[in-house]
Design a protein around this motif. Structure first.
Motif, PDB file in Angstrom:
ATOM      1  N   GLN B 226       0.922  -1.332  -0.074  1.00  0.00           N
ATOM      2  CA  GLN B 226      -0.026  -0.122   0.053  1.00  0.00           C
ATOM      3  C   GLN B 226       0.992   1.197  -0.006  1.00  0.00           C
ATOM      4  N   PHE B 227       1.998   1.085   0.612  1.00  0.00           N
ATOM      5  CA  PHE B 227       2.921   2.297   0.712  1.00  0.00           C
ATOM      6  C   PHE B 227       3.466   2.592  -0.608  1.00  0.00           C
ATOM      7  N   GLU B 228       3.851   1.474  -1.191  1.00  0.00           N
ATOM      8  CA  GLU B 228       4.392   1.519  -2.578  1.00  0.00           C
ATOM      9  C   GLU B 228       3.474   2.250  -3.533  1.00  0.00           C
ATOM     10  N   LEU B 229       2.211   2.002  -3.371  1.00  0.00           N
ATOM     11  CA  LEU B 229       1.090   2.394  -4.426  1.00  0.00           C
ATOM     12  C   LEU B 229       1.039   3.922  -3.907  1.00  0.00           C
ATOM     13  N   GLN B 230       1.091   4.434  -2.840  1.00  0.00           N
ATOM     14  CA  GLN B 230       0.884   5.518  -2.491  1.00  0.00           C
ATOM     15  C   GLN B 230       2.054   6.601  -2.925  1.00  0.00           C
ATOM     16  N   LYS B 231       3.179   5.715  -3.125  1.00  0.00           N
ATOM     17  CA  LYS B 231       4.271   6.577  -3.464  1.00  0.00           C
ATOM     18  C   LYS B 231       4.076   7.076  -4.970  1.00  0.00           C
ATOM     19  N   MET B 232       3.503   5.754  -5.782  1.00  0.00           N
ATOM     20  CA  MET B 232       3.231   6.073  -6.975  1.00  0.00           C
ATOM     21  C   MET B 232       2.300   7.132  -7.454  1.00  0.00           C
ATOM     22  N   LEU B 233       1.303   7.063  -6.400  1.00  0.00           N
ATOM     23  CA  LEU B 233       0.140   8.092  -6.664  1.00  0.00           C
ATOM     24  C   LEU B 233       0.635   9.314  -6.337  1.00  0.00           C
ATOM     25  N   SER B 262      -0.705   3.032 -16.818  1.00  0.00           N
ATOM     26  CA  SER B 262      -0.966   1.431 -16.987  1.00  0.00           C
ATOM     27  C   SER B 262      -0.189   0.716 -15.515  1.00  0.00           C
ATOM     28  N   LEU B 263       1.001   1.048 -15.549  1.00  0.00           N
ATOM     29  CA  LEU B 263       1.883   0.511 -14.358  1.00  0.00           C
ATOM     30  C   LEU B 263       1.160   0.631 -13.007  1.00  0.00           C
ATOM     31  N   ARG B 264       0.687   2.005 -12.976  1.00  0.00           N
ATOM     32  CA  ARG B 264      -0.008   2.559 -11.534  1.00  0.00           C
ATOM     33  C   ARG B 264      -1.364   1.612 -11.319  1.00  0.00           C
ATOM     34  N   MET B 265      -1.885   1.553 -12.525  1.00  0.00           N
ATOM     35  CA  MET B 265      -3.309   0.623 -12.433  1.00  0.00           C
ATOM     36  C   MET B 265      -2.863  -0.812 -12.063  1.00  0.00           C
ATOM     37  N   ALA B 266      -1.769  -1.342 -12.564  1.00  0.00           N
ATOM     38  CA  ALA B 266      -1.600  -2.601 -12.439  1.00  0.00           C
ATOM     39  C   ALA B 266      -1.379  -2.925 -10.910  1.00  0.00           C
ATOM     40  N   MET B 267      -0.582  -1.724 -10.506  1.00  0.00           N
ATOM     41  CA  MET B 267      -0.012  -1.699  -8.998  1.00  0.00           C
ATOM     42  C   MET B 267      -1.356  -1.630  -8.252  1.00  0.00           C
TER      43      MET B 267
END
Lengths: 319, 297
Positions: B226-233, B262-267
């Motif tokens: 979740q934290f990695e996704l937060q960083k991407m966001l 697309s990468l962020r969406m995959a994440m």
């Protein structure tokens, strides 16, 4: 004027009591062993931080022992109330919590009433199952979905363009005036189904004879909804309303933090983000703690007011 | 019974509203799934709905081949498993002890936990506490601070209160001690509510990101999904606003190319998948738990 009888019985009583305590403790030693670690846990992790409120009255320097911290009285509270940015975050907190009250509180009630009118069980259950799903998804994921939906080439813009409502895409996330509404909308989207469960439970406990009697009297569906279902769930509605009011300043910060960006900061920052940015990020611990204390005190006052109100209201309803 | 015209109109509107609600709820997930399965360069053209236009698994391959993300997945799973096991043991022990009417410190212990539902020290004092306990930059900061939720204790205790007391008394006559009664008699009887609480605790652990952000932001060994996704966001938003600021809207398409959507969406899908997969099967337990809680409060 003590008699000797009293004098001799005192130590005896005490002995007896002490013996009782020890025998209780030895009898309940397993219970004590099972809860002692967690009593220590709750004191350390929930009560020691309360002691940390003293920081708000000190020129707190991390690393120094408590006795060497310099006491400064209300210096940081005065600074807090002179900070214009604090009023900004206060405004944002209240704006988003009032919007939450207006929509996040009422729409689940509407959903519960509408779901209750659906007679096809399979359809009803499917809608319910689907509507609870977002509740279990993290705010990070929801923020990611919202950002994608509202982006310049996102679905919402495509729909608005196709319908001819706008002629060029709106950068929703970059416009400060939309931020409060985006947060409220995201919150409703995530929680509407889940929050409707408690009202559905209240509806299902209404006496069915009331509906039968009303049908005999020739009442239509709408009449029954307004005059039986709605009054029937009123006590539940009031309890939830009181809890919502008690939590007005505790609206959380995750959604604001995840959806904000520098362009909308002045409309996005809430009290907790002020504490995070200035208190922890800026290492201004005393100021941040003062802001946190202010929030706690306001929420306790609100809870108290709402509780008094509900007691009075409940009495009226009972009579 | 014949339905009136008004009834019919009401039904039509009502069913339509419910269908709209279901579509609005599901569409974002399906759209994100479609984008995540679409070629990342092609995605920039826009216009993807719920079907990928140029199907590819490359986005997932790229994400899952990153050692950082693989490790984050491991940490997320580890904190969910360890956090749920320790959490349910702690919760159930406290709940059992305060369910015992004869326990001499019952009121004190239960009061100690109930108060925590209404007041908390707040972010900075908690942060300072973690620092002085040397929990910052450790895995245990994910486990200890949120070990017990008073609400869960109360839900479980009220369930135990509803069990017949003679079971405990007869076990005691047979010479069982309190721990045996808890472990062998009470817990097995509580299986449905324990299952529900486990699910709630597990979802909470899987979804949390703020503790990583606050306590372990720079420790790559302790990062979570979740934290990695937060960083991407956050990166995506920063790019959106900087392109907005400096070049205006025309360049934002170019900005997207740097961190493909697309990468962020995959994440996003990877971070949601366990919940999406498990949800249909455990949905009824969630309901059960909520109703238990609702009845109590």
């Amino acid at each position: 004027m003590k008699s000797t009888g009293v004098d001799t019985s005192m130590p005896m009583n005490r002995n007896l009591k002490r013996k009782n305590i020890w025998s209780t403790i030895s009898q309940q030693k397993y219970l004590i062993m099972m809860c002692l670690p967690f009593v220590i846990w709750v004191i350390v992790f929930a009560y020691v931080p309360l002691w940390g409120w003293t920081m708000a009255f000190q020129d707190y320097r991390p690393g120094l022992p408590f006795s060497q911290q310099e006491w400064v009285g209300f210096k940081y509270f005065i600074e807090l109330f002179q900070d214009n940015y604090f009023y900004l975050v206060l405004r944002n907190t209240l704006a988003m919590s009032l919007l939450g009250l207006a929509f996040g509180f009422t729409l689940p009630i509407v959903l519960a009433l509408l779901l209750n009118e659906i007679k096809n069980d399979l359809f009803k259950r499917t809608v319910q199952t689907v509507s609870y799903l977002p509740h279990f998804v993290s705010w990070v994921v929801v923020a990611s979905l919202v950002t994608e939906m509202l982006s310049g080439s996102g679905t919402v813009n495509n729909i608005l363009l196709a319908l001819g409502i706008i002629d060029k895409p709106i950068q929703f996330m970059a416009q400060p005036q939309y931020f409060w509404w985006i947060v409220t909308g995201a919150d409703v989207w995530k929680e509407i189904g889940w929050n409707s469960i408690i009202f559905l439970a209240a509806i299902s406990s209404i006496n069915p004879e009331l509906y039968e009697a009303a049908t005999v009297d020739g009442a239509g569906r709408f009449t029954k909804m307004l005059h039986i279902t709605l009054p029937g769930i009123m006590p539940t509605v009031m309890v939830i309303l009181v809890m919502t009011i008690g939590n007005l300043v505790n609206i959380g910060f995750e959604k604001q933090m995840l959806l904000r960006n520098p362009l909308v900061k002045e409309y996005a920052d809430v009290i907790d983000l002020y504490i995070l940015d200035f208190g922890i990020g800026g290492a201004r611990y005393a100021l941040g703690t003062a802001a946190g204390m202010f929030k706690s005190v306001v929420s306790v006052i609100l809870l108290f007011i709402a509780n008094t109100f509900s007691k009075r209201f409940a009495d009226i309803r009972v009579v | 019974m014949k339905r009136s015209a008004g009834d019919l109109i009401f039904d039509v509107i009502n069913y339509s509203l419910m269908i709209i609600l279901a579509v609005v709820t599901l569409y974002p997930f399906l759209h994100v799934l479609a984008v995540s399965l679409n070629d990342s360069i092609d995605t920039i053209r826009g216009g993807i709905t719920i079907f990928p236009r140029e199907f590819t698994l490359a986005n997932y391959k790229e994400i899952l081949s990153s050692p950082n993300i693989a490790w984050a997945t491991f940490i997320s799973i580890a904190r969910t498993v360890i956090g749920t096991i320790t959490g349910i043991i702690a919760t159930s022990m406290v709940a059992y002890v305060i369910s015992r009417q004869d326990f001499f410190a019952r009121r004190f212990v239960s009061g100690l936990f109930v108060v925590t539902m209404y007041i908390s020290g707040g972010m900075i004092p908690s942060y300072m506490l973690m620092r002085s306990l040397h929990l910052i930059n450790t895995f245990w900061v994910y486990i200890f601070p949120g070990l017990i939720s008073a609400f869960n204790v109360i839900v479980l205790r009220s369930y135990i209160d509803g069990l017949p007391i003679d079971l405990q008394e007869s076990a005691k006559l047979d010479g069982a001690n309190d721990f045996i009664i808890y472990a062998r008699i009470i817990m097995p009887l509580c299986t449905p509510v324990i299952a529900t609480l486990c699910l709630f605790i597990a979802v909470g652990h899987w979804n949390s990101w703020f503790d990583t952000y606050l306590y372990n932001p720079f420790n790559e060994k302790l990062t979570t999904l979740q934290f990695e996704l937060q960083k991407m966001l956050t990166n995506a938003q920063a790019q959106m606003t900087s392109s907005q600021d400096i070049y205006g809207f025309a360049h934002s398409e170019q900005a997207k190319r740097i961190s493909p959507d697309s990468l962020r969406m995959a994440m996003t899908i990877v971070a949601t998948l366990p919940i999406l997969v498990v949800y249909p099967f455990v949905q009824k337990y969630f309901m059960q738990g909520l109703i238990l809680g609702a009845v109590k409060s």
